[in-house]
Scaffold this motif. Structure first.
Motif, PDB file in Angstrom:
ATOM      1  N   LYS A  82       0.232   9.857  -7.782  1.00 20.34           N
ATOM      2  CA  LYS A  82       1.135   8.838  -7.252  1.00 20.34           C
ATOM      3  C   LYS A  82       0.751   7.451  -7.781  1.00 20.34           C
ATOM      4  O   LYS A  82      -0.290   7.284  -8.410  1.00 20.34           O
ATOM      5  CB  LYS A  82       1.101   8.840  -5.719  1.00 20.34           C
ATOM      6  CG  LYS A  82       1.674  10.111  -5.099  1.00 20.34           C
ATOM      7  CD  LYS A  82       1.762   9.998  -3.576  1.00 20.34           C
ATOM      8  CE  LYS A  82       2.419  11.228  -2.981  1.00 20.34           C
ATOM      9  NZ  LYS A  82       2.552  11.130  -1.498  1.00 20.34           N
ATOM     10  N   TYR A  83       1.630   6.493  -7.500  1.00 23.31           N
ATOM     11  CA  TYR A  83       1.439   5.144  -8.018  1.00 23.31           C
ATOM     12  C   TYR A  83       1.524   4.131  -6.873  1.00 23.31           C
ATOM     13  O   TYR A  83       2.007   4.436  -5.783  1.00 23.31           O
ATOM     14  CB  TYR A  83       2.492   4.825  -9.083  1.00 23.31           C
ATOM     15  CG  TYR A  83       2.438   5.763 -10.259  1.00 23.31           C
ATOM     16  CD1 TYR A  83       1.657   5.470 -11.376  1.00 23.31           C
ATOM     17  CD2 TYR A  83       3.146   6.966 -10.238  1.00 23.31           C
ATOM     18  CE1 TYR A  83       1.593   6.336 -12.452  1.00 23.31           C
ATOM     19  CE2 TYR A  83       3.083   7.848 -11.313  1.00 23.31           C
ATOM     20  CZ  TYR A  83       2.312   7.528 -12.416  1.00 23.31           C
ATOM     21  OH  TYR A  83       2.242   8.399 -13.467  1.00 23.31           O
ATOM     22  N   ILE A  84       1.037   2.930  -7.179  1.00 24.12           N
ATOM     23  CA  ILE A  84       0.994   1.877  -6.166  1.00 24.12           C
ATOM     24  C   ILE A  84       1.133   0.532  -6.859  1.00 24.12           C
ATOM     25  O   ILE A  84       0.876   0.418  -8.067  1.00 24.12           O
ATOM     26  CB  ILE A  84      -0.327   1.959  -5.366  1.00 24.12           C
ATOM     27  CG1 ILE A  84      -0.233   1.178  -4.061  1.00 24.12           C
ATOM     28  CG2 ILE A  84      -1.501   1.516  -6.211  1.00 24.12           C
ATOM     29  CD1 ILE A  84      -1.396   1.445  -3.109  1.00 24.12           C
ATOM     30  N   ASP A 104       0.813  -1.223   0.000  1.00 20.24           N
ATOM     31  CA  ASP A 104       0.000   0.000   0.000  1.00 20.24           C
ATOM     32  C   ASP A 104       0.846   1.273   0.000  1.00 20.24           C
ATOM     33  O   ASP A 104       0.326   2.363   0.246  1.00 20.24           O
ATOM     34  CB  ASP A 104      -0.959   0.031   1.201  1.00 20.24           C
ATOM     35  CG  ASP A 104      -1.949  -1.115   1.171  1.00 20.24           C
ATOM     36  OD1 ASP A 104      -2.416  -1.466   0.076  1.00 20.24           O
ATOM     37  OD2 ASP A 104      -2.262  -1.663   2.251  1.00 20.24           O
ATOM     38  N   GLU A 143       2.487   4.385  -1.468  1.00 19.96           N
ATOM     39  CA  GLU A 143       2.299   5.244  -2.625  1.00 19.96           C
ATOM     40  C   GLU A 143       3.615   5.939  -2.949  1.00 19.96           C
ATOM     41  O   GLU A 143       4.294   6.462  -2.060  1.00 19.96           O
ATOM     42  CB  GLU A 143       1.209   6.283  -2.347  1.00 19.96           C
ATOM     43  CG  GLU A 143      -0.186   5.683  -2.183  1.00 19.96           C
ATOM     44  CD  GLU A 143      -1.237   6.752  -1.952  1.00 19.96           C
ATOM     45  OE1 GLU A 143      -0.875   7.822  -1.416  1.00 19.96           O
ATOM     46  OE2 GLU A 143      -2.399   6.524  -2.311  1.00 19.96           O
ATOM     47  N   ARG A 154      -2.037   3.586 -10.998  1.00 21.43           N
ATOM     48  CA  ARG A 154      -2.233   4.893 -10.368  1.00 21.43           C
ATOM     49  C   ARG A 154      -3.007   4.716  -9.073  1.00 21.43           C
ATOM     50  O   ARG A 154      -3.928   3.909  -8.990  1.00 21.43           O
ATOM     51  CB  ARG A 154      -2.983   5.839 -11.301  1.00 21.43           C
ATOM     52  CG  ARG A 154      -2.120   6.368 -12.435  1.00 21.43           C
ATOM     53  CD  ARG A 154      -2.752   7.574 -13.094  1.00 21.43           C
ATOM     54  NE  ARG A 154      -1.914   8.088 -14.168  1.00 21.43           N
ATOM     55  CZ  ARG A 154      -0.925   8.976 -13.994  1.00 21.43           C
ATOM     56  NH1 ARG A 154      -0.690   9.449 -12.783  1.00 21.43           N
ATOM     57  NH2 ARG A 154      -0.211   9.394 -15.009  1.00 21.43           N
ATOM     58  N   SER A 155      -2.620   5.475  -8.082  1.00 24.97           N
ATOM     59  CA  SER A 155      -3.299   5.400  -6.791  1.00 24.97           C
ATOM     60  C   SER A 155      -4.718   5.942  -6.916  1.00 24.97           C
ATOM     61  O   SER A 155      -4.952   6.975  -7.556  1.00 24.97           O
ATOM     62  CB  SER A 155      -2.515   6.187  -5.742  1.00 24.97           C
ATOM     63  OG  SER A 155      -3.264   6.333  -4.560  1.00 24.97           O
ATOM     64  N   SER A 156      -5.658   5.256  -6.295  1.00 27.38           N
ATOM     65  CA  SER A 156      -7.045   5.717  -6.310  1.00 27.38           C
ATOM     66  C   SER A 156      -7.253   6.874  -5.340  1.00 27.38           C
ATOM     67  O   SER A 156      -8.251   7.590  -5.413  1.00 27.38           O
ATOM     68  CB  SER A 156      -7.988   4.563  -5.944  1.00 27.38           C
ATOM     69  OG  SER A 156      -7.667   4.041  -4.660  1.00 27.38           O
TER      70      SER A 156
END
Length: 503
Positions: free
Chosen positions: A492-494, A440, A442, A485-487
């Motif tokens: 940011k990314y995940i 989790d 980011e 892509r982060s929700s």
């Protein structure tokens, strides 16, 4: 699996480059160890050819796992020695240049080499001891290959280990969970605007492994509205071998419901063209990996004779594949909700004594949705594993175990490993490095690119800066559904939990 096992082949390739560098060989000649380093290179190349077989067998053979661990330790020790060589060579060069630039050049050069003698002798003695140790360990690892049954896999890939089972257009389930809206949108794309378009339109469905691309395509393929509009229809599982002849024959056989004995591509494609000429056809190409535009151009040529409004659905994990085969748009499939994942799980364990009894059902639900994290494949697989388990403690063991410790009949690992298997070598090591991130976590792209640069994971290029290459690496991993892509924060990314587990 340890991170080192995943990018060991890439690490060895880096060592080969260093072992053959002119600077190292020149210094090794001065030290009288050049022949030793050449033997290292030869033995390591033999071992490198066995890595594909070893990485597959280590999942079920602990002795092979230990062999890979020892090889990884050896590779790191070889790198340390090469670093020491490079440092000593640079030290001598700097001292020589420093003394040669002084006004009393000759006396300083003489003093320099006199001063170097003692340190050089100490260095040589120390290095030869380490080299002898490395050589012995390398010989031992090399000799163990026979008793471990390690072999070179022809062509560099093992089709039996990496090809997923061929998919089918026949509906497996009477209903699917959480994809009603997705199906409606895809159907709208398939059925709308037929007469205004030329020939056919490609509709790519993109998403990570296990997210349900094939299931959604199957639902669309069997929809009554679509069956009324399109004839002929065909379903073909492409997989990683984009053999145009094989795929063309499979499409023809699917359209005609009869086997094709033709072995000539021209003859097969002529028959395909005749089959679709003037007709509105519908085709599903499932599980496509190749980004070779030339192969796609050849494959699609017979379908140019189809009636305008024809459609081809492509399922793939890669955005680049989607853009190669389609237009500028593709359909990105999202993760399922927790409720939908639980619904899938319940369906596959229907009738189990544990579910019927209602024992700790809330606790079970929490653990199931936590493990699934939106992937229907995981929900289905867990349901299949647990439906035969009649005691709650057996369920507890599976739901609290790590993905890699699940019983062998689960197919989650094989599906996820395909994503790693299809990465080019330079991206495999960058992906494995992402194991440093907790679940989790980011991150921004520039942060990860700088870390890759600091670790030397980005290959040097004469024409591009490291930062630009790093951005290409990142974008490629993103397009292959390794990153998302982060929700929560779109900048940011995940990594999905299971992809993180794979790393």
């Amino acid at each position: 699996m340890a991170v080192g096992e995943l990018f060991l082949a890439v690490f060895l390739a880096m060592l080969f480059n260093r072992l053959t560098s002119p600077e190292l060989l020149q210094f090794a000649s001065q030290e009288g160890v050049r022949s030793k380093l050449k033997k290292w290179e030869k033995k390591l190349k033999f071992i490198d050819a066995l890595l594909m077989d070893a990485e597959e067998k280590q999942l079920t053979d602990r002795a092979v796992k230990m062999w890979l661990d020892e090889l990884q330790d050896l590779a790191y020790d070889v790198e340390d020695i090469l670093d020491e060589f490079a440092t000593e060579a640079l030290r001598r060069k700097v001292m020589s240049e420093h003394h040669a630039s002084s006004s009393k050049e000759r006396s300083f050069i003489s003093a320099c080499f006199t001063g170097l003698t003692t340190s050089a002798v100490k260095f040589t003695i120390n290095m030869r001891s380490k080299i002898g140790d490395i050589t012995s360990r390398l010989e031992e690892l090399y000799s163990q290959r026979t008793e471990l049954g390690l072999e070179k896999i022809s062509g560099g890939t093992s089709t039996t280990a990496w090809n997923r089972p061929s998919s089918t257009s026949v509906q497996i389930e009477p209903a699917i969970f959480g994809r009603k809206e997705d199906k409606a949108k895809i159907l709208q794309m398939v059925l709308s605007g037929g007469s205004s378009e030329t020939n056919f339109c490609v509709i790519p469905i993109v998403g990570m492994g296990g997210i349900g691309k094939t299931t959604l395509a199957r639902e669309v393929y069997n929809d009554d509205k679509l069956i009324e509009v399109f004839n002929p229809r065909a379903w073909t599982c492409v997989s990683d071998d984009f053999d145009v002849l094989r795929i063309s024959k499979a499409i023809l056989e699917s359209m005609t419901s009869s086997s094709c004995s033709l072995q000539n591509l021209n003859e097969v494609q002529v028959q395909l063209k005749n089959k679709v000429t003037g007709k509105k056809f519908f085709l599903v190409l499932d599980d496509v990996w190749s980004r070779d535009y030339g192969l796609w151009e050849t494959l699609k040529s017979p379908f140019m004779a189809g009636e305008p409004g024809s459609r081809i659905i492509v399922t793939t994990r890669s955005v680049d594949v989607a853009l190669t085969m389609g237009q500028s748009e593709y359909y990105k499939l999202k993760l399922l909700s927790n409720d939908d994942c639980w619904g899938i799980f319940e369906k596959h364990v229907s009738g189990s004594a544990v579910v019927v009894s209602g024992q700790n059902l809330n606790s079970i639900r929490d653990k199931v949705v936590e493990k699934c994290r939106g992937l229907p494949l995981v929900a289905r697989t867990l349901g299949g594993l647990l439906r035969s388990k009649q005691r709650y403690d057996e369920w507890e063991d599976i739901l609290t175990s790590k993905l890699w410790d699940l019983p062998e009949e689960n197919d989650i690992l094989s599906v996820l490993r395909l994503s790693y298997h299809h990465l080019p070598s330079h991206l495999k090591r960058c992906f494995a490095y992402c194991a440093i991130f907790p679940k989790d976590y980011e991150f921004i792209d520039e942060e990860l690119i700088l870390l890759w640069m600091a670790e030397g994971l980005i290959q040097q290029s004469k024409n591009k800066h490291l930062e630009d290459l790093g951005r290409e690496y990142f974008r490629d991993l993103l397009s292959r559904s390794i990153f998302q892509r982060s929700s929560i924060n779109g900048s940011k990314y995940i990594m999905h939990d299971l992809v993180n587990d794979l790393a």
